[in-house]
Design an enzyme around this catalytic site. Structure first.
Site, PDB file in Angstrom:
ATOM      1  N   LYS A 115      -2.297  -1.517  -3.799  1.00 35.90           N
ATOM      2  CA  LYS A 115      -3.155  -0.342  -3.709  1.00 35.90           C
ATOM      3  C   LYS A 115      -2.314   0.915  -3.773  1.00 35.90           C
ATOM      4  O   LYS A 115      -1.316   0.968  -3.058  1.00 35.90           O
ATOM      5  CB  LYS A 115      -3.905  -0.414  -2.375  1.00 35.90           C
ATOM      6  CG  LYS A 115      -4.718   0.799  -2.036  1.00 35.90           C
ATOM      7  CD  LYS A 115      -5.336   0.606  -0.679  1.00 35.90           C
ATOM      8  CE  LYS A 115      -6.141   1.841  -0.339  1.00 35.90           C
ATOM      9  NZ  LYS A 115      -6.629   1.829   1.011  1.00 35.90           N
TER      10      LYS A 115
ATOM     11  N   LYS B 288       0.857  -1.192   0.000  1.00 33.76           N
ATOM     12  CA  LYS B 288       0.000   0.000   0.000  1.00 33.76           C
ATOM     13  C   LYS B 288       0.887   1.234   0.000  1.00 33.76           C
ATOM     14  O   LYS B 288       1.704   1.418   0.910  1.00 33.76           O
ATOM     15  CB  LYS B 288      -0.908  -0.012   1.229  1.00 33.76           C
ATOM     16  CG  LYS B 288      -1.759   1.241   1.343  1.00 33.76           C
ATOM     17  CD  LYS B 288      -2.806   1.108   2.430  1.00 33.76           C
ATOM     18  CE  LYS B 288      -3.580   2.394   2.591  1.00 33.76           C
ATOM     19  NZ  LYS B 288      -4.591   2.312   3.646  1.00 33.76           N
TER      20      LYS B 288
HETATM   21  C1  PBG Z   1      -6.985   3.625   5.587  1.00 35.11           C
HETATM   22  C2  PBG Z   1      -7.557   3.402   4.243  1.00 35.11           C
HETATM   23  C3  PBG Z   1      -7.483   4.298   3.200  1.00 35.11           C
HETATM   24  C4  PBG Z   1      -8.146   3.737   2.116  1.00 35.11           C
HETATM   25  C5  PBG Z   1      -8.617   2.495   2.526  1.00 35.11           C
HETATM   26  N1  PBG Z   1      -8.222   2.294   3.846  1.00 35.11           N
HETATM   27  C6  PBG Z   1      -6.948   5.677   3.157  1.00 35.11           C
HETATM   28  C7  PBG Z   1      -5.622   6.001   3.639  1.00 35.11           C
HETATM   29  O1  PBG Z   1      -4.728   5.160   3.757  1.00 35.11           O
HETATM   30  O2  PBG Z   1      -5.458   7.190   3.894  1.00 35.11           O
HETATM   31  C8  PBG Z   1      -8.280   4.411   0.795  1.00 35.11           C
HETATM   32  C9  PBG Z   1      -9.314   3.909  -0.121  1.00 35.11           C
HETATM   33  C10 PBG Z   1      -9.623   4.841  -1.218  1.00 35.11           C
HETATM   34  O3  PBG Z   1      -8.989   5.885  -1.412  1.00 35.11           O
HETATM   35  O4  PBG Z   1     -10.561   4.510  -1.949  1.00 35.11           O
HETATM   36  N2  PBG Z   1      -7.332   2.787   6.547  1.00 35.11           N
END
Ligand code: PBG
Length: 327
Positions: free
Chosen positions: A253, A198
Site C-alpha cells: 500500500k 505500507k
Molecule cells: C490508517 C489507514 C490509512 C489508510 C488506511 N488505514 C491512512 C494512514 O495511514 O494515514 C489509507 C487508505 C486510503 O488512503 O485510502 N489506519
C-alpha cells in the site's frame, strides 16, 4: 514489405479473442472499502472522494446489497467514531459499540457467509492526536504499549464477526500479538491480512478527510510507516516478519506508485498478495477525469489491470462498484 510470421495483433482482432487471452480476470478479486460512521442518519459524501460516502449503519447495508448485485462479496470496514468518543488511547476502538464492530455484526446478520468481512485495525481515527499508536508527551509512538491496545481491538472485532483482521498501524510485532490473542480466545479461524508494506505516502490525504482524522497537517507517520526512498528489500523484510508472525495474506500500500514492490513481493511470497489502491489514487483519477482530458472509464480499468499485472492477487479499491458496473 516483408512481415515476420509472428503477428501479435492476431490476438487483438475482436473483443471475444481479447477476452479469451486476457488471463487476468478481476471481477472476483476486488475488495470494496466501506466507511461507517456512528451517529449518522444520512450517508454523507466525502468531498475529496466524489462518489464515496461516510455511511450510516442502514446505508452500509444498502451499499453491500448493491455491491453484491454487481459481484463484489468482500468488504473492508473502516469505523468512524463520534468526536466525543475519541481519547488519547483510542479506547473506543475496542468497545463492542464501536462503529466497526457494530457494522461487522449488522452485515453478518444481514448477509451471513455471502460476504467476506475484513476489518481495519488501527486507532488513528479513534485518538485525539490522530496517530496510529499510543503517544508520549513528545508525541512519540510507543510501539509495545500500542500492541496491548491492538490485541483488545482484534478480539473485539473477531467477536463481532470479522473474517480477517487487518492491522494497518505498522507497529513492529502487531501480527504476532494479534495472532496470539485470537488463538488464546478460540478464534483460530479468524485470519489476518496484514498491511505488511505500507509506505508513508501523501496519497492518504483524502482518506484522512474521510475518517475525520485529528492528525495535524504538519505531522506525518514517518516514524512508523515506510520510507519510499528505500529499496524493495525493506518491504520484503516487513512482509516476511508478518508471515513469520502468522499473517494469512499480505498487502502492499499504496498500489500505483509501488508496482515494483508488488511485483517483488509476489515473486518471493507464497501467500496471497493484496494491493490497496488508496484514496489519493482514486482522487487523482476522479479529479483528472473531471477536467475532461482523460477517459475515466478506461483509466479506471487500466489502473486496476496494471496493479493486477504487477502481481496483486487481490485489489482493494474504491472503484470496485464503478468498474464492475462498466464492464
Ligand atoms: C490508517 C489507514 C490509512 C489508510 C488506511 N488505514 C491512512 C494512514 O495511514 O494515514 C489509507 C487508505 C486510503 O488512503 O485510502 N489506519
Amino acid at each position: 514489405m516483408q512481415f515476420p510470421q509472428v503477428r501479435p495483433r492476431r490476438l487483438r482482432k475482436n473483443a471475444a479473442i481479447r477476452n479469451l487471452v486476457a488471463s487476468t480476470d478481476l471481477s472476483s478479486s476486488l475488495i470494496y472499502p466501506l466507511f461507517v460512521r456512528e451517529k449518522l442518519s444520512e450517508p454523507r459524501q466525502i468531498k475529496s472522494m466524489p462518489g464515496i460516502y461516510q455511511n450510516s449503519y442502514v446505508s452500509a447495508v444498502e451499499e453491500v446489497k448493491e455491491a453484491l448485485g454487481l459481484g463484489i462479496s468482500a468488504f473492508m470496514i473502516f469505523g468512524i467514531p463520534d468526536e466525543n468518543n475519541k481519547d488519547e488511547l483510542g479506547r473506543h476502538a475496542y468497545s463492542s459499540s464501536a462503529p466497526t464492530q457494530v457494522a461487522l455484526s449488522k452485515l453478518r446478520d444481514n448477509f451471513g457467509d455471502e460476504v467476506v468481512l475484513f476489518s481495519d485495525l488501527c486507532i488513528d481515527d479513534f485518538t485525539t492526536h490522530g496517530h496510529c499508536g499510543a503517544v508520549d508527551d513528545k508525541k512519540r509512538v510507543d510501539n509495545d504499549k500500542t500492541l496491548e491496545i491492538y490485541r483488545q481491538i482484534a478480539l473485539s472485532q473477531a467477536k463481532a464477526g470479522a473474517d480477517f483482521i487487518c492491522p494497518s498501524g505498522m507497529m513492529d510485532g502487531q501480527v504476532g500479538a494479534i495472532r496470539e490473542v485470537l488463538d488464546e480466545n478460540g478464534f483460530a479461524e479468524t485470519g489476518i491480512l496484514s498491511y505488511g508494506a505500507k509506505y508513508s505516502s501523501s496519497l492518504y490525504g483524502p482518506f484522512r478527510e474521510a475518517v475525520n482524522t485529528s492528525l495535524l497537517k504538519s505531522e506525518s507517520r514517518d516514524t512508523y510507516q515506510q520510507d519510499y526512498r528505500r529499496s524493495y528489500k525493506e518491504a520484503l523484510l516487513e512482509i516476511r516478519l508478518d508471515i513469520a508472525e502468522g499473517a494469512d495474506m499480505v498487502m502492499v500500500k499504496p498500489a500505483s506508485f509501488y508496482l515494483d514492490i508488488i511485483s517483488h513481493v509476489k515473486k518471493e511470497i507464497v501467500q496471497p498478495v493484496a494491493a490497496y489502491q488508496v484514496s489519493g489514487e482514486y482522487a487523482m483519477i476522479k479529479f483528472g477525469a473531471s477536467l475532461g482530458c482523460l477517459n475515466q472509464e478506461r483509466l479506471i480499468a487500466e489502473s486496476l489491470y496494471s496493479i493486477r499485472r504487477a502481481g496483486a492477487d487481490i485489489i482493494i479499491t474504491y472503484f470496485a462498484k464503478e468498474f464492475l458496473r462498466n464492464i
